[in-house]
Design an enzyme around this catalytic site. Structure first.
Site, PDB file in Angstrom:
ATOM      1  N   ASP A   1      42.335 132.738 152.817  1.00 13.77           N
ATOM      2  CA  ASP A   1      43.407 133.969 152.774  1.00 13.77           C
ATOM      3  C   ASP A   1      44.575 133.768 152.143  1.00 13.77           C
ATOM      4  O   ASP A   1      45.592 134.685 152.081  1.00 13.77           O
ATOM      5  CB  ASP A   1      43.542 134.114 154.445  1.00 13.77           C
ATOM      6  CG  ASP A   1      42.739 134.552 155.265  1.00 13.77           C
ATOM      7  OD1 ASP A   1      41.441 135.265 154.834  1.00 13.77           O
ATOM      8  OD2 ASP A   1      42.556 134.131 156.352  1.00 13.77           O
ATOM      9  N   CYS A   2      44.689 132.561 151.213  1.00 14.11           N
ATOM     10  CA  CYS A   2      46.067 132.447 150.538  1.00 14.11           C
ATOM     11  C   CYS A   2      45.588 132.429 149.268  1.00 14.11           C
ATOM     12  O   CYS A   2      44.693 131.700 148.584  1.00 14.11           O
ATOM     13  CB  CYS A   2      46.361 130.753 151.238  1.00 14.11           C
ATOM     14  SG  CYS A   2      47.426 130.264 149.786  1.00 14.11           S
ATOM     15  N   GLY A   3      46.316 133.236 148.461  1.00 17.10           N
ATOM     16  CA  GLY A   3      46.212 133.384 146.909  1.00 17.10           C
ATOM     17  C   GLY A   3      46.359 132.126 146.092  1.00 17.10           C
ATOM     18  O   GLY A   3      45.591 131.681 145.226  1.00 17.10           O
TER      19      GLY A   3
ATOM     20  N   ARG B   1      43.216 130.195 146.673  1.00 16.40           N
ATOM     21  CA  ARG B   1      42.242 130.521 145.949  1.00 16.40           C
ATOM     22  C   ARG B   1      42.426 130.344 144.539  1.00 16.40           C
ATOM     23  O   ARG B   1      41.355 129.813 143.848  1.00 16.40           O
ATOM     24  CB  ARG B   1      42.022 131.945 146.161  1.00 16.40           C
ATOM     25  CG  ARG B   1      41.706 132.464 147.565  1.00 16.40           C
ATOM     26  CD  ARG B   1      41.321 133.658 147.657  1.00 16.40           C
ATOM     27  NE  ARG B   1      42.392 134.600 147.246  1.00 16.40           N
ATOM     28  CZ  ARG B   1      43.185 135.398 148.151  1.00 16.40           C
ATOM     29  NH1 ARG B   1      43.302 134.773 149.485  1.00 16.40           N
ATOM     30  NH2 ARG B   1      44.130 136.259 147.604  1.00 16.40           N
TER      31      ARG B   1
END
Length: 138
Positions: free
Chosen positions: A10-12, A15
């Protein structure tokens, strides 16, 4: 030793780091720590290897750190570790482990010195920013 990323999908930033590792031609072991949780020995070993204190590794935004009263610098490392075990989201991410070292990879570019195989093609962050500075843009 293989490349391991302690990842929050869920973390940019997490990712972006994962995409950079894969762009290097490495298929990392992905540990979704929000699902698996942490153990005290694991956190102590990761923090020691990355030269981080629990205070430095504490995720202070978008986490329950403030409501749990963990932002006070006087809070002991043991209290922080216990809280991180109880609430895995309190550990900042991503933490990447390779034969070249272990680091909290914030910003995303912090992963580049850890890569066993250098990235030779441009890698862009999700926001379109060139992550692999020094390489020509595509």
């Amino acid at each position: 030793m293989t490349t391991v990323i302690h990842h929050n999908p869920d973390c940019g930033t997490s990712r972006n780091v994962l995409a950079t590792i894969i762009a290097s031609g490495t298929e990392p072991t992905v540990i979704e720590y929000l699902k698996t949780g942490w153990t005290r020995p694991q956190l102590l070993a990761l923090f020691a290897a990355a030269d981080l204190t629990p205070h430095q590794a504490l995720r202070t935004s978008k986490s329950p750190a403030e409501e749990l009263g963990l932002l006070d610098p006087a809070i002991s490392d043991d209290v922080l570790i216990d809280a991180m075990i109880a609430h895995p989201i309190l550990v900042n991410r991503p933490i990447v482990c390779t034969p070249k070292g272990i680091a909290l990879c914030r910003p995303s570019e912090a992963v580049l010195p850890l890569l066993e195989i250098p990235v030779t093609e441009p890698v862009y962050k999700e926001d379109g920013t060139l992550l692999t500075k020094g390489l020509p843009a595509a």
